[in-house]
Structure formats: structure tokens, C-alpha cells
Design an enzyme around this catalytic site. Structure first.
Site, PDB file in Angstrom:
ATOM      1  N   LYS A  54      29.957 -36.194  14.898  1.00 44.92           N
ATOM      2  CA  LYS A  54      29.303 -35.081  15.592  1.00 44.92           C
ATOM      3  C   LYS A  54      27.848 -35.387  15.937  1.00 44.92           C
ATOM      4  O   LYS A  54      27.297 -34.781  16.839  1.00 44.92           O
ATOM      5  CB  LYS A  54      29.408 -33.799  14.760  1.00 44.92           C
ATOM      6  CG  LYS A  54      30.832 -33.407  14.368  1.00 44.92           C
ATOM      7  CD  LYS A  54      31.798 -33.441  15.529  1.00 44.92           C
ATOM      8  CE  LYS A  54      33.219 -33.030  15.201  1.00 44.92           C
ATOM      9  NZ  LYS A  54      33.896 -33.746  14.128  1.00 44.92           N
ATOM     10  N   TYR A 267      46.548 -28.799   9.117  1.00 44.49           N
ATOM     11  CA  TYR A 267      45.127 -29.141   9.080  1.00 44.49           C
ATOM     12  C   TYR A 267      44.551 -28.995   7.664  1.00 44.49           C
ATOM     13  O   TYR A 267      44.708 -27.949   7.024  1.00 44.49           O
ATOM     14  CB  TYR A 267      44.350 -28.234  10.033  1.00 44.49           C
ATOM     15  CG  TYR A 267      42.852 -28.451   9.998  1.00 44.49           C
ATOM     16  CD1 TYR A 267      42.291 -29.633  10.464  1.00 44.49           C
ATOM     17  CD2 TYR A 267      42.001 -27.471   9.485  1.00 44.49           C
ATOM     18  CE1 TYR A 267      40.916 -29.841  10.426  1.00 44.49           C
ATOM     19  CE2 TYR A 267      40.625 -27.670   9.449  1.00 44.49           C
ATOM     20  CZ  TYR A 267      40.089 -28.862   9.911  1.00 44.49           C
ATOM     21  OH  TYR A 267      38.733 -29.064   9.866  1.00 44.49           O
ATOM     22  N   TYR A 293      40.469 -36.001   7.969  1.00 47.70           N
ATOM     23  CA  TYR A 293      40.475 -36.708   9.264  1.00 47.70           C
ATOM     24  C   TYR A 293      40.791 -38.198   9.111  1.00 47.70           C
ATOM     25  O   TYR A 293      41.851 -38.682   9.505  1.00 47.70           O
ATOM     26  CB  TYR A 293      39.110 -36.555   9.962  1.00 47.70           C
ATOM     27  CG  TYR A 293      38.741 -35.145  10.292  1.00 47.70           C
ATOM     28  CD1 TYR A 293      39.160 -34.552  11.487  1.00 47.70           C
ATOM     29  CD2 TYR A 293      37.970 -34.368   9.418  1.00 47.70           C
ATOM     30  CE1 TYR A 293      38.817 -33.241  11.802  1.00 47.70           C
ATOM     31  CE2 TYR A 293      37.628 -33.063   9.721  1.00 47.70           C
ATOM     32  CZ  TYR A 293      38.052 -32.511  10.906  1.00 47.70           C
ATOM     33  OH  TYR A 293      37.718 -31.216  11.212  1.00 47.70           O
TER      34      TYR A 293
HETATM   35  C1  LIG Z   1      35.375 -33.534  13.886  1.00 48.18           C
HETATM   36  C2  LIG Z   1      35.900 -34.756  13.251  1.00 48.18           C
HETATM   37  C3  LIG Z   1      36.885 -35.526  13.881  1.00 48.18           C
HETATM   38  C4  LIG Z   1      37.568 -35.119  15.147  1.00 48.18           C
HETATM   39  O1  LIG Z   1      36.799 -35.244  16.307  1.00 48.18           O
HETATM   40  P1  LIG Z   1      37.164 -34.355  17.567  1.00 48.18           P
HETATM   41  O2  LIG Z   1      36.174 -34.769  18.582  1.00 48.18           O
HETATM   42  O3  LIG Z   1      37.002 -32.928  17.121  1.00 48.18           O
HETATM   43  O4  LIG Z   1      38.565 -34.625  17.958  1.00 48.18           O
HETATM   44  C5  LIG Z   1      37.294 -36.694  13.274  1.00 48.18           C
HETATM   45  N1  LIG Z   1      36.780 -37.076  12.082  1.00 48.18           N
HETATM   46  C6  LIG Z   1      35.854 -36.350  11.444  1.00 48.18           C
HETATM   47  C7  LIG Z   1      35.382 -36.830  10.125  1.00 48.18           C
HETATM   48  C8  LIG Z   1      35.373 -35.160  12.004  1.00 48.18           C
HETATM   49  O5  LIG Z   1      34.450 -34.450  11.349  1.00 48.18           O
END
Ligand SMILES: *Cc1c(COP(=O)(O)O)cnc(C)c1O
Length: 331
Positions: A54, A267, A293
Site C-alpha cells: 500500500k 478471506y 495474503y
Molecule cells: C492489500 C494487500 C494485498 C492485495 O493487494 P490488492 O491491491 O488489494 O489486490 C496483498 N498483500 C498484502 C499483504 C496486502 O496488504
């Protein structure tokens, strides 16, 4: 030969991250799996507030917010949102107020989940937290917060879930440029890339970036939030808007594959394969993955190598997107 560069200079951007992030081989993991050359792109090392993907999006999102005179950043994410944590830190660094609306999207009980990990850090960065029961309540609370800020004469900047819109995605268009130059310097020809996908801005930016350069690896997005079809639709929508912003066609998603076989019960819900992937990365490479993730994305990569979908002579990059603080909330 150095690849051409993608010119994004006309878009406002505040530097927040450390970069270029390292691109490193994972030789012990590759040897263990008995196939493919595996590398990792370390976007867990983007620097700000323990890193993550992010930060790249926020450079453009907050660049735009500052240009529009914002004084308060408002965003939404699950309780253990990495996006919320990185937004809170960026806001602190830029002297902006920050309000986080955090719906309980993951069925987990226990005090750790709402007090440790990312939530602990959100509070440390001085953000105001609004933990609410569901997505509907999150929309209502967000509207109330925006009204309240405007009512006192303030200027809020609302950032969508995951920072995934055409502005946030520019961060990953820029990342493609960085990555292409790194690969050229290392003489690395990458066939495939694995990355976690939820709100879609990361894959959308990568696909748009490679469309701008005219070539790139096959991007396998491992869906961790919705099924493959929904995830793909969201990525396509963001990619179309991102491409329009930088003034290119498309991009078609011909070279993007979305898989959802690592999603498990949903999720933020653990799976066996995720546990195995986290353990392998830790024990073979000293590399920290997260349960929501990157653990599932690495499980996807491992599964593709084991099934022979990825050939032994292929070069594969695991794009690490961060997320480790959530480990401390899962216990
Ligand atoms: C938000 C996030 C993702 C996913 O990214 P998107 O752009 O929302 O698809 C992947 N890994 C981590 C650790 C995240 O925080």
C-alpha cells in the site's frame, strides 16, 4: 539493454517508501521444490511502517490528496487491514489527521484480533479507529465521518478499500518500471509472477505497466478475498481506468491468470497450504509471510511448481506484498 521508462511525472506523488525494493533469489526454496528458478520482489521492504504494497499506492493517493488541500484522510479496511496501518503511518508522516473505518469482515474471536498486530500500530500512529460490525455499517459510518469533517470546514480525502483506484494503481505502474530496470541489470528474464490479489489495484497496476512497456511476464494473481471471477472483474475495471489515466489502450488481461484455489473457507481464514507455505519460507529462507495474503499467494506458487504447471527451467518471481504484522493478531 535498458528497458524504456514509463513517464508518470505529471501525476502528483509524495515519496513515502524505500526503493527500489530488493529483488533476491530464493535458491533454497527452489531446490526444496525441485524445480523453477524462484526470486522474490521484496515489497515487504517498502520501508514505511513495516512496509507492504500500500505504500506505493499511497504515494500517488496522498500526492493527489495534498494537491487538493486535504487535511484528513479517511479509509476503510478489515479490522487487521495492512492498508489501514500504512495509511495511518503515511498520514502521521505528512501531518494529516486519519480516521479508519474497520468492519469485522473476518470471523475471528479473541482479544488479539482487535488489539494487536495492525490495530496496535493504527493506534500507535494516532489514527482514530471505528470498528463496526459489517460492510453496511462501514458505509454509513464513513458517510457520517465525511459529513462531520466537512461540517467543521475541513477537507477530507477518502481513499477506497485497499487504495485500489486509478490513482493508487499508478504505484504499481511505477513498480513495473522499477522492476524492469532491475531485471535488465540482473539479466533476468522472468516468465511468471505470483502475487496476492484482493481489491485488485496491485495486479491492475502491474498489468497496465506491462501493457505500457509492451511486454512482461504472465501475472498469476492468487485471489484471497473473492472468487476468481469477481476478482478478475475488479482488476479489469481498475486496469481500464488506470490505462486511461496514463493514456494507453486496454490493457487486455490476456497475460493475467487469476486463481482462487487457495482461498479456502474465505478471506482471512487459515488453510493448511498457507501454514505450510509460511513455514517453508521461514525455515528455508528466513522470509516472513503473513496468514491473509502472502501465505496463500506463496501456497499458490508452490502448488503450481509441484503440479509442473511451472516448468523446471522457468524463472518465477514471488511479489511479496507485506502483511507480517497480522501474524501477531493470529497468534
Ligand atoms: C492489500 C494487500 C494485498 C492485495 O493487494 P490488492 O491491491 O488489494 O489486490 C496483498 N498483500 C498484502 C499483504 C496486502 O496488504
Amino acid at each position: 539493454m535498458a528497458p524504456p521508462s514509463i513517464d508518470l511525472a505529471r501525476f502528483p506523488r509524495v515519496p513515502l517508501g524505500h526503493g527500489p525494493t530488493p529483488l533476491e533469489p530464493l535458491d533454497r526454496l527452489a531446490e526444496h521444490l525441485g524445480g523453477a528458478r524462484i526470486w522474490v520482489k521484496r515489497d515487504d521492504c517498502t520501508g514505511l511502517a513495516l512496509g507492504g504494497n500500500k505504500v506505493r499506492k499511497l504515494e500517488f493517493l496522498l500526492g493527489e490528496a495534498l494537491a487538493e488541500g486535504a487535511d484528513t484522510v479517511v479509509t476503510v479496511g478489515a479490522v487487521q487491514s495492512n492498508h489501514a496501518r500504512q495509511t495511518a503511518a503515511a498520514a502521521a508522516r505528512l501531518g494529516l489527521a486519519c480516521e479508519l473505518v474497520l468492519p469485522r469482515l473476518v470471523e475471528r474471536s479473541g482479544t488479539l484480533f482487535e488489539s494487536n498486530g495492525n490495530v496496535l500500530l493504527d493506534r500507535l500512529f494516532g489514527a482514530r479507529l471505528h470498528i463496526v460490525d459489517d460492510a453496511h455499517a462501514a458505509r454509513e459510518r464513513t458517510a457520517e465521518i465525511l459529513d462531520r469533517i466537512r461540517g467543521r470546514g475541513g477537507t477530507p480525502a477518502f481513499i477506497p478499500v485497499g487504495g485500489s483506484n486509478a490513482t493508487g494503481s499508478l504505484g504499481y505502474v511505477r513498480a513495473v518500471d522499477e522492476f524492469a530496470h532491475q531485471c535488465a541489470a540482473l539479466d533476468l528474464d522472468v516468465d511468471r509472477l505470483f502475487v496476492a490479489a484482493s481489491s485488485g489495484g496491485t495486479v491492475a497496476g502491474l498489468a497496465t505497466g506491462w501493457a505500457a512497456l509492451g511486454a512482461g511476464p504472465v501475472v498469476t494473481g492468487v485471489a484471497v478475498y473473492s472468487d476468481a471471477e469477481t476478482t478478475r472483474e475488479e482488476i479489469a475495471a481498475v486496469a481500464t481506468h488506470t490505462a486511461a489515466r496514463i493514456g494507453i489502450e486496454g490493457p487486455g488481461l490476456e497475460r493475467v491468470a487469476i486463481v482462487d484455489d487457495q482461498l479456502g473457507p474465505g478471506y482471512g481464514m487459515p488453510t493448511e497450504a498457507m501454514h505450510e507455505a509460511i513455514a517453508l519460507a521461514a525455515r528455508l529462507e528466513g522470509l516472513v509471510l503473513d496468514p491473509v495474503y502472502t501465505g496463500k499467494a506463496m501456497a499458490g506458487l508452490i502448488d503450481h511448481v509441484r503440479r509442473g504447471v511451472v516448468g523446471t527451467s522457468e524463472t518465477v518471481v514471488f511479489w511479496h506484498t507485506g502483511g507480517a504484522p497480522a501474524l501477531f493478531a493470529y497468534g
